[in-house]
Scaffold this active site. Structure first.
Site, PDB file in Angstrom:
ATOM      1  N   CYS A   2       0.826  -1.201   0.000  1.00  0.00           N
ATOM      2  CA  CYS A   2       0.000   0.000   0.000  1.00  0.00           C
ATOM      3  C   CYS A   2       0.862   1.252   0.000  1.00  0.00           C
ATOM      4  O   CYS A   2       2.023   1.217   0.406  1.00  0.00           O
ATOM      5  CB  CYS A   2      -0.870   0.043   1.253  1.00  0.00           C
ATOM      6  SG  CYS A   2      -1.766  -1.470   1.561  1.00  0.00           S
ATOM      7  N   ARG A  27       3.657   0.929  -6.756  1.00  0.00           N
ATOM      8  CA  ARG A  27       3.663  -0.097  -5.707  1.00  0.00           C
ATOM      9  C   ARG A  27       2.555  -1.124  -5.906  1.00  0.00           C
ATOM     10  O   ARG A  27       2.550  -2.150  -5.239  1.00  0.00           O
ATOM     11  CB  ARG A  27       3.477   0.568  -4.324  1.00  0.00           C
ATOM     12  CG  ARG A  27       4.612   1.499  -3.956  1.00  0.00           C
ATOM     13  CD  ARG A  27       4.220   2.410  -2.805  1.00  0.00           C
ATOM     14  NE  ARG A  27       4.224   1.729  -1.522  1.00  0.00           N
ATOM     15  CZ  ARG A  27       5.200   1.809  -0.625  1.00  0.00           C
ATOM     16  NH1 ARG A  27       6.266   2.527  -0.890  1.00  0.00           N
ATOM     17  NH2 ARG A  27       5.124   1.178   0.521  1.00  0.00           N
ATOM     18  N   TRP A  75      -3.401  -2.183  -1.302  1.00  0.00           N
ATOM     19  CA  TRP A  75      -3.198  -3.526  -1.856  1.00  0.00           C
ATOM     20  C   TRP A  75      -3.791  -4.450  -0.807  1.00  0.00           C
ATOM     21  O   TRP A  75      -3.262  -4.580   0.297  1.00  0.00           O
ATOM     22  CB  TRP A  75      -1.689  -3.752  -2.061  1.00  0.00           C
ATOM     23  CG  TRP A  75      -1.292  -5.173  -2.288  1.00  0.00           C
ATOM     24  CD1 TRP A  75      -0.915  -6.070  -1.348  1.00  0.00           C
ATOM     25  CD2 TRP A  75      -1.197  -5.854  -3.538  1.00  0.00           C
ATOM     26  NE1 TRP A  75      -0.602  -7.260  -1.938  1.00  0.00           N
ATOM     27  CE2 TRP A  75      -0.765  -7.169  -3.279  1.00  0.00           C
ATOM     28  CE3 TRP A  75      -1.445  -5.491  -4.866  1.00  0.00           C
ATOM     29  CZ2 TRP A  75      -0.576  -8.109  -4.275  1.00  0.00           C
ATOM     30  CZ3 TRP A  75      -1.243  -6.428  -5.862  1.00  0.00           C
ATOM     31  CH2 TRP A  75      -0.812  -7.723  -5.551  1.00  0.00           C
ATOM     32  N   ASN A 101      -0.617   1.042   6.468  1.00  0.00           N
ATOM     33  CA  ASN A 101       0.135   0.008   5.747  1.00  0.00           C
ATOM     34  C   ASN A 101       0.561  -1.026   6.766  1.00  0.00           C
ATOM     35  O   ASN A 101       0.905  -0.668   7.894  1.00  0.00           O
ATOM     36  CB  ASN A 101       1.419   0.574   5.122  1.00  0.00           C
ATOM     37  CG  ASN A 101       1.123   1.354   3.875  1.00  0.00           C
ATOM     38  OD1 ASN A 101      -0.028   1.529   3.504  1.00  0.00           O
ATOM     39  ND2 ASN A 101       2.169   1.832   3.235  1.00  0.00           N
ATOM     40  N   GLY A 102       0.604  -2.293   6.348  1.00  0.00           N
ATOM     41  CA  GLY A 102       1.072  -3.338   7.263  1.00  0.00           C
ATOM     42  C   GLY A 102      -0.058  -4.289   7.615  1.00  0.00           C
ATOM     43  O   GLY A 102      -1.130  -4.271   6.996  1.00  0.00           O
ATOM     44  N   GLU A 482      14.225 -24.053  -9.824  1.00  0.00           N
ATOM     45  CA  GLU A 482      13.881 -22.634  -9.801  1.00  0.00           C
ATOM     46  C   GLU A 482      15.082 -21.788 -10.253  1.00  0.00           C
ATOM     47  O   GLU A 482      14.918 -20.792 -10.978  1.00  0.00           O
ATOM     48  CB  GLU A 482      13.410 -22.237  -8.394  1.00  0.00           C
ATOM     49  CG  GLU A 482      13.087 -20.781  -8.180  1.00  0.00           C
ATOM     50  CD  GLU A 482      12.033 -20.212  -9.134  1.00  0.00           C
ATOM     51  OE1 GLU A 482      11.401 -20.968  -9.894  1.00  0.00           O
ATOM     52  OE2 GLU A 482      11.875 -18.981  -9.130  1.00  0.00           O
ATOM     53  N   LYS A 486      14.996 -19.026 -13.374  1.00  0.00           N
ATOM     54  CA  LYS A 486      15.306 -17.600 -13.199  1.00  0.00           C
ATOM     55  C   LYS A 486      16.367 -17.169 -14.199  1.00  0.00           C
ATOM     56  O   LYS A 486      16.259 -16.117 -14.830  1.00  0.00           O
ATOM     57  CB  LYS A 486      15.829 -17.302 -11.786  1.00  0.00           C
ATOM     58  CG  LYS A 486      14.852 -17.277 -10.682  1.00  0.00           C
ATOM     59  CD  LYS A 486      13.964 -16.059 -10.627  1.00  0.00           C
ATOM     60  CE  LYS A 486      12.701 -16.289 -11.395  1.00  0.00           C
ATOM     61  NZ  LYS A 486      11.616 -16.953 -10.763  1.00  0.00           N
ATOM     62  N   GLU A 489      14.967 -17.018 -17.847  1.00  0.00           N
ATOM     63  CA  GLU A 489      13.958 -16.036 -18.225  1.00  0.00           C
ATOM     64  C   GLU A 489      14.478 -14.618 -18.293  1.00  0.00           C
ATOM     65  O   GLU A 489      13.954 -13.821 -19.074  1.00  0.00           O
ATOM     66  CB  GLU A 489      12.701 -16.130 -17.341  1.00  0.00           C
ATOM     67  CG  GLU A 489      12.874 -15.774 -15.889  1.00  0.00           C
ATOM     68  CD  GLU A 489      11.546 -15.849 -15.127  1.00  0.00           C
ATOM     69  OE1 GLU A 489      11.573 -16.276 -13.982  1.00  0.00           O
ATOM     70  OE2 GLU A 489      10.498 -15.482 -15.682  1.00  0.00           O
ATOM     71  N   HIS A 505      23.248 -40.547 -16.132  1.00  0.00           N
ATOM     72  CA  HIS A 505      22.319 -41.280 -17.003  1.00  0.00           C
ATOM     73  C   HIS A 505      22.102 -40.557 -18.330  1.00  0.00           C
ATOM     74  O   HIS A 505      21.133 -40.832 -19.029  1.00  0.00           O
ATOM     75  CB  HIS A 505      20.999 -41.517 -16.268  1.00  0.00           C
ATOM     76  CG  HIS A 505      21.180 -42.337 -15.026  1.00  0.00           C
ATOM     77  ND1 HIS A 505      21.499 -43.676 -15.066  1.00  0.00           N
ATOM     78  CD2 HIS A 505      21.178 -41.992 -13.717  1.00  0.00           C
ATOM     79  CE1 HIS A 505      21.649 -44.132 -13.825  1.00  0.00           C
ATOM     80  NE2 HIS A 505      21.465 -43.125 -12.998  1.00  0.00           N
ATOM     81  N   LYS A 603       3.583 -10.851 -16.841  1.00  0.00           N
ATOM     82  CA  LYS A 603       3.534 -11.098 -15.393  1.00  0.00           C
ATOM     83  C   LYS A 603       2.404 -12.052 -15.039  1.00  0.00           C
ATOM     84  O   LYS A 603       2.538 -12.877 -14.156  1.00  0.00           O
ATOM     85  CB  LYS A 603       3.346  -9.761 -14.661  1.00  0.00           C
ATOM     86  CG  LYS A 603       3.392  -9.862 -13.154  1.00  0.00           C
ATOM     87  CD  LYS A 603       4.786 -10.206 -12.655  1.00  0.00           C
ATOM     88  CE  LYS A 603       4.818 -10.570 -11.196  1.00  0.00           C
ATOM     89  NZ  LYS A 603       6.001 -11.393 -10.861  1.00  0.00           N
TER      90      LYS A 603
HETATM   91  C1  F6R Z   1       8.701 -17.025 -13.310  1.00  0.00           C
HETATM   92  C2  F6R Z   1       7.294 -16.714 -13.148  1.00  0.00           C
HETATM   93  C3  F6R Z   1       6.300 -17.646 -13.735  1.00  0.00           C
HETATM   94  C4  F6R Z   1       5.068 -17.754 -12.822  1.00  0.00           C
HETATM   95  C5  F6R Z   1       3.968 -18.570 -13.504  1.00  0.00           C
HETATM   96  C6  F6R Z   1       2.781 -18.764 -12.604  1.00  0.00           C
HETATM   97  O1  F6R Z   1       9.519 -16.101 -12.670  1.00  0.00           O
HETATM   98  O2  F6R Z   1       6.945 -15.730 -12.573  1.00  0.00           O
HETATM   99  O3  F6R Z   1       6.837 -18.897 -13.984  1.00  0.00           O
HETATM  100  O4  F6R Z   1       5.465 -18.357 -11.632  1.00  0.00           O
HETATM  101  O5  F6R Z   1       3.571 -17.918 -14.677  1.00  0.00           O
HETATM  102  O6  F6R Z   1       2.233 -17.547 -12.231  1.00  0.00           O
HETATM  103  P1  F6R Z   1       1.289 -17.409 -10.985  1.00  0.00           P
HETATM  104  O7  F6R Z   1       2.104 -17.716  -9.780  1.00  0.00           O
HETATM  105  O8  F6R Z   1       0.798 -15.999 -11.042  1.00  0.00           O
HETATM  106  O9  F6R Z   1       0.179 -18.412 -11.164  1.00  0.00           O
END
Ligand code: F6R
Length: 608
Positions: A2, A27, A75, A101-102, A482, A486, A489, A505, A603
């Site tokens: 927020c 934010r 938020w 906020n919080g 993971e 990262k 991407e 293998h 996103k």
């Molecule tokens: C990678 C990333 C994506 C999301 C995936 C699922 O950094 O952000 O792999 O994790 O698209 O997204 P959500 O969690 O929003 O369902």
């Protein structure tokens, strides 16, 4: 997270508050509101769900020339994103307004007590308890002592601004754990959740520290430290803010991704707030019911991308600690594989956005199949959160960089809490681990700067590589998955994760002179095994970097090692994951890529 804005004394207070809210839009928010002091008439509030433009439509209703007010972009954490839940909130009499906020930890019990005493709550927010408490302790008649007493009753994290009809020339600001900054102007003063709220008007700022209260007028700022229910006066000199507006939005970091990586210790604290007590997990704060969970024969998790990787670690904790069998599926696979669910098996959807098309479709399929559903979600009020029978919010705050970082580790923390809760209810309590969770934010704060330097020092070599391999066993394999995602991407390098024992293998054929291999070795019972896999790749000329659990380095072959601080091995992923995020981040920076908005990615993936 927020955003908070306050203005005292400026003839343009209303446009400046709105302008401050615009500058806090970065934010992320789902509703917004403003309260102004109207001389002779009290406090008036306008608020609206949705974007700031919806709030702007309501502002012409305010008289011109108002000089004191507060604003907020919300938020949602407690309560859906609605007009009623938007801030400012008001007390029963409508003479006090506050933005917050919080997260208030003990809001539920305080609310019950206040409702029993006759207070009328209008919203579902945790914030509102502050106002009714102030009212109960004397309200506007004796405002400062009442506020001091009220905040003394609250536990959790907060930054509050309070506007009173009885003292309309001043704002009261209180901070505990959530940031709050005062902007010092000429015959006018400002408040903001960060300096972006007021940078165009003043660059002189005073930070309010934890446990401090400020009474801010047009010409005067009184600072106090809260000691029990006493106010001890303080003095602090303002400093000059040198950040540009853009830097300020990112908390001084060059990219949102780095900001979000480095703020993980803080959001872990938020995620834990109120969810543990006396070495046990408080089920209701995770949206779970122990009676229902007692009948679960197994758990089916569904998720995509990073959230799927969180599910893999969740499975390891759930099976290891609670001995409940867990299946984890990619949601894009689950929805089409005609799944067979044992009766009573709940389907858990894990999602930052709560809108991912495949995860939502899997949740709907689960409902069609008659399965109970549970969502582990970051965005309050998102479709998955609304459609699941039960929901736990991860409380990471808005994640702006496309690559998920803090949302991932708060998914981990939420899943671990659920595993510990389930373990307790199945006769396998681990009060030791529950207690250790409280140390994570501090450990993270101490470790992340060192981890960032370590990762940065390796980024040049990684950036020049063609292929990068991540290896590990058990929890470390899930982390390796993971880590490779990262790196792919945001740096566009080819990266693969392998269960360390699988290398021989097939994949070992790809290891040649100079290929970078990032090995995770955080689990003592597997370190000797991983050590021999490291030797295998070293023998083929690989350049190996190891992220090792505390005290495990002597068990590993000579290689570049970053040792984690001492913590129970089951918690090592919380510190190892940020190292992987930082490796990806610094590599992308060296390669000059668009870190926050990598090519071809969105996103929130709301289409199949
Ligand atoms: C990678 C990333 C994506 C999301 C995936 C699922 O950094 O952000 O792999 O994790 O698209 O997204 P959500 O969690 O929003 O369902």
């Amino acid at each position: 997270m927020c955003g908070i804005v306050g203005v005292v004394g400026s003839a343009d207070a209303l446009p400046r508050i709105y302008d401050g809210l615009k500058r806090l839009e970065y934010r992320g928010y789902d509703s917004a509101g403003i309260a102004m002091a109207i001389p002779g008439a009290g406090v008036e509030v306008r608020k609206a769900q949705g974007k700031l433009s919806a709030l702007a439509d309501l502002l012409p209703g305010f008289p011109a020339g108002l000089t004191v007010g507060i604003g907020h972009t919300r938020w949602a954490t407690h309560g859906r994103p609605t007009d009623l839940n938007a801030h400012p909130q008001v007390d029963c009499s409508g003479t006090l307004a506050a933005v917050h906020n919080g997260i208030i930890e003990n809001w539920r019990e305080v609310r019950e007590e206040l409702e029993a005493a006759g207070h009328r709550f209008r919203s579902e927010t945790d914030t509102e308890v502050l106002l009714h408490l102030v009212e109960a302790y004397g309200g506007t008649r004796d405002l400062l002592p009442a506020v001091t007493r009220a905040v003394g009753r609250l536990t959790g994290a907060y930054a509050f601004l309070i506007l009173s009809a009885a003292e309309p020339e001043h704002l009261i600001a209180v901070r505990r754990a959530s940031p709050l900054v005062i902007g010092v102007g000429e015959h006018e003063n400002y408040l903001g959740s960060d300096v972006s709220a007021f940078l165009p008007y003043t660059r002189r700022a005073l930070v309010l520290n934890d446990g401090e209260l400020a009474v801010v007028g047009k010409e005067d700022i009184a600072l106090y430290r809260l000691e029990e229910e006493r106010l001890v006066p303080l003095h602090r000199e303002p400093f000059q803010v040198t950040w540009t507006v853009q830097q300020a939005e990112r908390g001084g970091y060059p990219h949102f991704m780095l900001k979000e990586i480095m703020e993980q210790p803080e959001v872990w604290g938020d995620c834990l707030l109120g969810r543990t007590a006396a070495g046990a997990v408080r089920w209701e704060e995770l949206g779970l019911d122990p009676a229902e969970a007692a009948g679960w024969p197994r758990i089916q998790m569904v998720a995509a991308g990073t959230a799927y990787h969180a599910g893999l670690l969740g499975r390891a904790w759930m099976e290891g600690l609670a001995r409940v069998p867990v299946d984890v599926d990619l949601s894009s696979e689950f929805r089409y594989r005609q799944p067979l669910l044992q009766p009573g098996t709940p389907v858990w959807a894990i999602s930052q956005s709560g809108e991912t098309a495949d995860t939502l479709a899997s949740l709907r399929l689960a409902r069609e199949l008659g399965a109970p559903t549970y969502a582990v979600v970051n965005v309050v009020g998102s479709t998955i959160a609304r459609e699941a029978d039960r929901v736990a919010y991860t409380r990471a705050g808005p994640e702006i960089a496309v690559a998920s970082t803090k949302a991932y580790t708060t998914q981990l923390l939420t899943l671990l809490l659920a595993a510990l809760g389930l373990a307790g209810s199945r006769g396998r309590p681990r009060p030791d681990l529950v207690e250790e969770l409280a140390a994570l934010p501090r450990l993270g704060r101490e470790f992340l700067p060192r981890a960032s330097e370590w990762a940065r020092a390796r980024a040049g070599e990684l950036a020049a590589a063609r292929d990068v391999f991540f290896i590990g066993r058990g929890l470390d394999y899930a982390l390796a998955m993971e880590g490779q995602l990262k790196l792919k991407e945001i740096s566009y390098l080819h990266a693969e994760a392998y269960a360390a024992g699988e290398l021989k293998h097939g994949t070992l054929a790809l290891i040649e002179e100079g290929v970078p291999v990032i090995a995770l070795a955080t689990q003592p019972e597997l370190v000797e095994k991983t050590a021999s896999n490291i030797e295998e790749v070293q023998a083929r000329g690989a350049q190996v970097w190891v992220i090792a659990g505390a005290g495990l380095a002597p068990h590993l072959p000579a290689a570049e090692v970053l040792s984690l601080p001492a913590l129970p091995p089951l918690l090592a992923p919380f510190l190892a994951a940020p190292v992987l995020q930082l490796l990806a981040y610094w590599t992308a920076v060296v390669r000059g890529e668009n870190v926050d908005q990598p090519r071809n990615l969105a996103k929130s993936v709301t289409v199949e």
